[in-house]
Scaffold this active site. Structure first.
Site, PDB file in Angstrom:
ATOM      1  N   ASP A  10      69.125 -58.911  79.539  1.00 54.48           N
ATOM      2  CA  ASP A  10      68.587 -59.012  78.175  1.00 54.48           C
ATOM      3  C   ASP A  10      69.434 -58.251  77.154  1.00 54.48           C
ATOM      4  OD1 ASP A  10      66.434 -60.660  78.737  1.00 54.48           O
ATOM      5  OD2 ASP A  10      65.096 -58.993  79.206  1.00 54.48           O
ATOM      6  N   SER A  20      58.999 -72.701  78.281  1.00 57.25           N
ATOM      7  CA  SER A  20      60.281 -72.029  78.491  1.00 57.25           C
ATOM      8  C   SER A  20      61.452 -72.966  78.238  1.00 57.25           C
ATOM      9  CB  SER A  20      60.367 -71.511  79.935  1.00 57.25           C
ATOM     10  OG  SER A  20      61.675 -71.059  80.188  1.00 57.25           O
ATOM     11  N   ALA A  63      54.659 -41.046  69.881  1.00 57.77           N
ATOM     12  CA  ALA A  63      54.984 -40.341  71.126  1.00 57.77           C
ATOM     13  C   ALA A  63      55.816 -41.211  72.071  1.00 57.77           C
ATOM     14  CB  ALA A  63      53.694 -39.891  71.811  1.00 57.77           C
ATOM     15  N   GLY A  84      59.735 -50.543  68.054  1.00 64.27           N
ATOM     16  CA  GLY A  84      58.983 -50.759  69.287  1.00 64.27           C
ATOM     17  C   GLY A  84      59.494 -49.860  70.394  1.00 64.27           C
ATOM     18  N   GLY A  94      58.203 -50.414  73.821  1.00 63.25           N
ATOM     19  CA  GLY A  94      57.689 -50.991  75.061  1.00 63.25           C
ATOM     20  C   GLY A  94      58.831 -51.516  75.920  1.00 63.25           C
ATOM     21  N   GLY A  95      58.488 -52.434  76.813  1.00 61.47           N
ATOM     22  CA  GLY A  95      59.472 -52.953  77.762  1.00 61.47           C
ATOM     23  C   GLY A  95      60.642 -53.654  77.084  1.00 61.47           C
ATOM     24  N   LYS A 115      58.477 -58.924  84.601  1.00 60.40           N
ATOM     25  CA  LYS A 115      59.783 -58.261  84.751  1.00 60.40           C
ATOM     26  C   LYS A 115      59.695 -56.903  85.471  1.00 60.40           C
ATOM     27  CE  LYS A 115      61.830 -60.466  80.712  1.00 60.40           C
ATOM     28  NZ  LYS A 115      62.579 -60.289  79.460  1.00 60.40           N
ATOM     29  N   ASN A 141      65.249 -59.243  85.091  1.00 62.08           N
ATOM     30  CA  ASN A 141      65.035 -60.630  84.644  1.00 62.08           C
ATOM     31  C   ASN A 141      65.859 -61.633  85.438  1.00 62.08           C
ATOM     32  OD1 ASN A 141      67.625 -60.390  83.616  1.00 62.08           O
ATOM     33  ND2 ASN A 141      67.148 -61.367  81.674  1.00 62.08           N
TER      34      ASN A 141
END
Ligand code: ATR
Length: 279
Positions: free
Chosen positions: A103, A15, A156, A128, A130-131, A66, A87
């Site tokens: 974010d 990180s 979907a 995408g 997703g999260g 998260k 976050n």
């Protein structure tokens, strides 16, 4: 006692957040410590509570925690409430834990303020569902963009995410539904790049003079960054700037001061000038 902050994730060794916050602290002359914590997937809540019990003031949360951080906090900022992921954790004056998500602000600021992208009237494609996509949607919708298409391998999920925004300007489709459409900005929020891939979209999806943005970054050019560069994007960017900008917003939430981000981005960039490619 020095104010204590940390980032928690798994893995966490690489990180860049400790470096970024140390630079912000130096720049603003704030006396604070910022460490990293390898979160235990079986005891995330315990890790967080122990940190705050030991005097922690705030925490950044990264993958894969998260959503769990969202569940854990006592109070959520409205933007975090909507995206289902947190976050940034802040110890509130009454001892409870507050949660926010910076974010989306990070993404929009990197594009608009660091690179001068004008969202006004633009056709934007978000790859995408997703999260990572969910996390930046509210901020994208606060820009002046004209249309936002969410496209996903599993159609979907894109349709559901688009419908959840209840905004006329937003629609969802599968990757194959993009054929014949052109976008001024294509943002990659899929995890495809993590195993070396790029979502299967047609090269003509990028309009002449269009930009590409990969929400991820690496020590070498990411596959999607290369995709943009090879297709003649006016700017092909990776997510390093977004990382620094979301950190700056967290710093602001904790410390009430907004640090200057360009010098920190430049330091991290070092000689990796590949990441910003002007055609
Ligand atoms: P995150 O929370 O990090 O976004 P996620 O919820 O697992 O992670 O979502 C990953 C996203 O990347 C999904 O949109 C996924 O598409 P599917 O919903 O069809 O699974 C997308 N993704 C992952 N690998 C991909 C690939 N090789 N090509 C295209 N999309 C991919």
């Amino acid at each position: 006692m020095v104010d204590k902050y940390a980032v928690i994730g798994n893995p966490i060794a690489h990180s860049k957040s400790p470096f970024i916050h140390a630079e912000f602290a130096r720049q603003t002359r704030h006396d604070m410590a910022y460490g990293r914590i390898l979160g235990n997937p079986d005891d995330f809540a315990g890790d967080v509570h122990r940190f705050f019990a030991a005097g922690g003031q705030g925490m950044n949360v990264t993958l894969p925690f998260k959503e769990r951080a969202w569940e854990l906090v006592d109070e959520r900022n409205p933007r975090a409430e909507r995206v289902g992921a947190v976050n940034t954790l802040t110890l509130l004056p009454d001892g409870r834990l507050g949660g926010d998500n910076t974010d989306g602000i990070g993404l929009v600021r990197d594009l608009s303020e660091n690179h001068g992208f004008d969202f006004g009237g633009k056709r934007v494609l978000l790859l995408g569902a997703g999260g990572a996509s969910r996390g930046v949607l509210p901020s994208l919708l606060e820009t002046g963009l004209d249309t936002l298409v969410i496209a996903n391998r599993t159609a979907a999920k894109a349709l559901d995410l688009a419908a959840a925004t209840a905004a006329d300007r937003v629609s969802g489709c599968g990757l194959e539904g993009l054929s014949g459409r052109r976008f001024d900005l294509i943002i990659n929020a899929t995890s495809a790049g993590l195993d070396g891939g790029v979502p299967a979209i047609h090269r003509d999806c990028l309009a002449l003079g269009g930009w590409t943005y990969d929400m991820f970054y690496g020590d070498t050019p990411t596959p999607f960054l290369r995709w943009g560069r090879e297709r003649g994007a006016a700017w092909a960017l990776d997510g390093l700037g977004m990382l620094v900008e979301q950190a700056a917003e967290s710093f602001f939430l904790w410390r009430g001061v907004r640090p200057s981000t360009p010098p920190v981005i430049a330091q991290l960039r070092g000689d990796q000038a590949y990441s910003q490619v002007l055609r």
